[in-house]
Structure formats: structure tokens, C-alpha cells
Design a protein around this motif. Structure first.
Motif, PDB file in Angstrom:
ATOM      1  N   ARG A  34     -53.560 -23.122 131.907  1.00  0.00           N
ATOM      2  CA  ARG A  34     -53.936 -21.848 131.293  1.00  0.00           C
ATOM      3  C   ARG A  34     -55.444 -21.789 131.129  1.00  0.00           C
ATOM      4  N   ALA A  35     -56.015 -20.668 131.483  1.00  0.00           N
ATOM      5  CA  ALA A  35     -57.460 -20.477 131.316  1.00  0.00           C
ATOM      6  C   ALA A  35     -57.731 -19.965 129.913  1.00  0.00           C
ATOM      7  N   SER A  36     -57.033 -20.504 128.961  1.00  0.00           N
ATOM      8  CA  SER A  36     -57.245 -20.234 127.538  1.00  0.00           C
ATOM      9  C   SER A  36     -56.502 -21.338 126.798  1.00  0.00           C
ATOM     10  N   SER A  37     -56.750 -21.437 125.532  1.00  0.00           N
ATOM     11  CA  SER A  37     -56.058 -22.452 124.749  1.00  0.00           C
ATOM     12  C   SER A  37     -54.699 -21.917 124.328  1.00  0.00           C
ATOM     13  N   LEU A  78     -63.270 -19.836 127.158  1.00  0.00           N
ATOM     14  CA  LEU A  78     -63.927 -21.112 127.410  1.00  0.00           C
ATOM     15  C   LEU A  78     -62.929 -22.269 127.432  1.00  0.00           C
ATOM     16  N   PHE A  79     -61.677 -22.003 127.056  1.00  0.00           N
ATOM     17  CA  PHE A  79     -60.655 -23.041 126.961  1.00  0.00           C
ATOM     18  C   PHE A  79     -59.810 -23.129 128.221  1.00  0.00           C
ATOM     19  N   MET A  80     -59.326 -24.341 128.487  1.00  0.00           N
ATOM     20  CA  MET A  80     -58.384 -24.586 129.576  1.00  0.00           C
ATOM     21  C   MET A  80     -57.362 -25.581 129.039  1.00  0.00           C
ATOM     22  N   THR A  81     -56.086 -25.261 129.186  1.00  0.00           N
ATOM     23  CA  THR A  81     -55.024 -26.172 128.772  1.00  0.00           C
ATOM     24  C   THR A  81     -54.198 -26.544 129.994  1.00  0.00           C
ATOM     25  N   ILE A  82     -54.100 -27.838 130.252  1.00  0.00           N
ATOM     26  CA  ILE A  82     -53.260 -28.373 131.332  1.00  0.00           C
ATOM     27  C   ILE A  82     -51.966 -28.838 130.686  1.00  0.00           C
ATOM     28  N   VAL A  83     -50.848 -28.313 131.165  1.00  0.00           N
ATOM     29  CA  VAL A  83     -49.538 -28.698 130.640  1.00  0.00           C
ATOM     30  C   VAL A  83     -48.873 -29.592 131.677  1.00  0.00           C
ATOM     31  N   SER A  84     -48.561 -30.807 131.267  1.00  0.00           N
ATOM     32  CA  SER A  84     -47.870 -31.725 132.176  1.00  0.00           C
ATOM     33  C   SER A  84     -46.526 -32.093 131.572  1.00  0.00           C
ATOM     34  N   ASN A  85     -45.580 -32.413 132.458  1.00  0.00           N
ATOM     35  CA  ASN A  85     -44.233 -32.693 132.003  1.00  0.00           C
ATOM     36  C   ASN A  85     -43.489 -33.456 133.078  1.00  0.00           C
ATOM     37  N   HIS A 114     -53.099 -30.880 127.408  1.00  0.00           N
ATOM     38  CA  HIS A 114     -54.444 -31.421 127.498  1.00  0.00           C
ATOM     39  C   HIS A 114     -55.398 -30.238 127.413  1.00  0.00           C
ATOM     40  N   THR A 115     -56.088 -30.090 126.286  1.00  0.00           N
ATOM     41  CA  THR A 115     -56.933 -28.927 126.064  1.00  0.00           C
ATOM     42  C   THR A 115     -58.403 -29.311 126.184  1.00  0.00           C
ATOM     43  N   PHE A 116     -59.115 -28.525 126.996  1.00  0.00           N
ATOM     44  CA  PHE A 116     -60.527 -28.736 127.251  1.00  0.00           C
ATOM     45  C   PHE A 116     -61.272 -27.440 126.956  1.00  0.00           C
ATOM     46  N   MET A 117     -62.542 -27.564 126.597  1.00  0.00           N
ATOM     47  CA  MET A 117     -63.373 -26.384 126.395  1.00  0.00           C
ATOM     48  C   MET A 117     -64.712 -26.595 127.079  1.00  0.00           C
ATOM     49  N   VAL A 174     -66.675 -21.226 134.826  1.00  0.00           N
ATOM     50  CA  VAL A 174     -66.381 -22.625 135.158  1.00  0.00           C
ATOM     51  C   VAL A 174     -64.963 -22.972 134.728  1.00  0.00           C
ATOM     52  N   THR A 175     -64.598 -22.563 133.524  1.00  0.00           N
ATOM     53  CA  THR A 175     -63.245 -22.818 133.026  1.00  0.00           C
ATOM     54  C   THR A 175     -62.206 -22.169 133.928  1.00  0.00           C
ATOM     55  N   LYS A 176     -62.434 -20.928 134.293  1.00  0.00           N
ATOM     56  CA  LYS A 176     -61.487 -20.208 135.154  1.00  0.00           C
ATOM     57  C   LYS A 176     -61.392 -20.858 136.530  1.00  0.00           C
ATOM     58  N   LYS A 177     -62.532 -21.257 137.077  1.00  0.00           N
ATOM     59  CA  LYS A 177     -62.541 -21.899 138.396  1.00  0.00           C
ATOM     60  C   LYS A 177     -61.746 -23.206 138.372  1.00  0.00           C
ATOM     61  N   TRP A 178     -61.970 -24.037 137.355  1.00  0.00           N
ATOM     62  CA  TRP A 178     -61.229 -25.293 137.248  1.00  0.00           C
ATOM     63  C   TRP A 178     -59.737 -25.045 137.051  1.00  0.00           C
ATOM     64  N   SER A 179     -59.387 -24.120 136.178  1.00  0.00           N
ATOM     65  CA  SER A 179     -57.965 -23.889 135.908  1.00  0.00           C
ATOM     66  C   SER A 179     -57.242 -23.382 137.152  1.00  0.00           C
ATOM     67  N   HIS A 180     -57.867 -22.467 137.896  1.00  0.00           N
ATOM     68  CA  HIS A 180     -57.241 -21.963 139.128  1.00  0.00           C
ATOM     69  C   HIS A 180     -57.142 -23.070 140.186  1.00  0.00           C
ATOM     70  N   PHE A 181     -58.183 -23.860 140.308  1.00  0.00           N
ATOM     71  CA  PHE A 181     -58.179 -24.952 141.282  1.00  0.00           C
ATOM     72  C   PHE A 181     -57.081 -25.968 140.979  1.00  0.00           C
ATOM     73  N   ILE A 182     -56.994 -26.401 139.718  1.00  0.00           N
ATOM     74  CA  ILE A 182     -55.993 -27.415 139.349  1.00  0.00           C
ATOM     75  C   ILE A 182     -54.577 -26.882 139.551  1.00  0.00           C
ATOM     76  N   PHE A 183     -54.326 -25.641 139.147  1.00  0.00           N
ATOM     77  CA  PHE A 183     -52.975 -25.097 139.308  1.00  0.00           C
ATOM     78  C   PHE A 183     -52.626 -24.915 140.787  1.00  0.00           C
ATOM     79  N   ALA A 184     -53.581 -24.431 141.583  1.00  0.00           N
ATOM     80  CA  ALA A 184     -53.332 -24.276 143.027  1.00  0.00           C
ATOM     81  C   ALA A 184     -53.060 -25.629 143.672  1.00  0.00           C
ATOM     82  N   LEU A 185     -53.799 -26.647 143.266  1.00  0.00           N
ATOM     83  CA  LEU A 185     -53.573 -27.988 143.804  1.00  0.00           C
ATOM     84  C   LEU A 185     -52.196 -28.508 143.416  1.00  0.00           C
ATOM     85  N   SER A 186     -51.764 -28.253 142.184  1.00  0.00           N
ATOM     86  CA  SER A 186     -50.435 -28.709 141.761  1.00  0.00           C
ATOM     87  C   SER A 186     -49.333 -28.002 142.548  1.00  0.00           C
TER      88      SER A 186
END
Length: 124
Positions: free
Chosen positions: A59-62, A74-81, A90-93, A100-112
């Protein structure tokens, strides 16, 4: 090279940094199988990580904030399970750039998603 984010400690005790919040550098391993982060204030710190194939959402938000609140972009939350019963959040800001947050969140989700398609494509 990675990107600097502020990492909130997870509430579960088996987290990588259970005792506090830290600035970290986030990286993707060269093979694209793991997202990992290292504390910026400690040399040779043990990295925290999440395997790409365990990521179920980014998520490109907390998830702890309302999406329309100031600064939530500014927040990014990675949910793993692994077992769909005990998710990890895993919450990052990022310090100041929502792009930057949006770019990382889209990249990580697309990679997954790509890794899941490759895995399931090989299974059939």
C-alpha cells in the motif's frame, strides 16, 4: 544503491528490529527474490527482509492512517503472509517525497505479481 526510509517496528516479537523505529536503507537483491533493509545507524547490522513470493499487498499509504490525511502519501506498507492467518505488516515512511514512496510500492507489488505468475506458470 537502495533508498532511505524510516522503518516502524512491527508489533510482533519475531520482527527484524523489535525494539524500536529506525532509518533504514531498502534494497532488492540482484535476483529479485528478496526485499531487504539495513539500519543506517549501525554498521554491519543484520538486515531485515521479506521474500517477494510472500508479499500479498503493498500500500502506498500506512494501514495505520487514513489515506486522505496529510502526509499519508509518504507511507508504504508491505503486507506479507505465508499461511493467510498471521500477516506481517512492514511500514516505511519516506522523508519528504511521495513520488519515491509510490514508485517503490508499485515496483515491489509488480515484482511480487511477476514472481507469482512465474511460480504458478511453472507448476502447470
Amino acid at each position: 544503491r537502495g533508498t532511505t526510509f524510516f522503518k516502524w517496528a512491527e508489533k510482533n516479537r519475531d520482527s527484524s528490529f523489535p525494539n524500536g523505529d529506525f532509518y533504514v536503507q531498502i534494497f532488492v537483491d540482484p535476483g529479485g527474490h528478496t526485499i531487504y533493509w539495513r539500519r543506517k545507524d549501525v554498521d554491519n547490522s543484520e538486515p531485515g527482509h521479506v521474500f517477494i513470493d510472500e508479499i500479498v499487498d503493498v500500500r502506498a499509504s500506512s494501514i495505520h492512517q487514513l489515506e486522505n490525511e496529510p502526509g499519508s502519501d509518504l507511507f508504504m506498507t508491505i503486507v506479507s503472509n505465508v499461511d493467510f492467518v498471521h500477516p506481517k505488516f512492514h511500514t516505511f515512511m519516506h522523508r519528504n517525497d511521495p513520488k519515491v514512496t509510490k514508485k517503490w510500492s508499485h515496483f515491489i507489488f509488480a515484482l511480487s505479481l511477476q514472481r507469482r505468475k512465474e511460480f504458478h506458470g511453472m507448476a502447470f
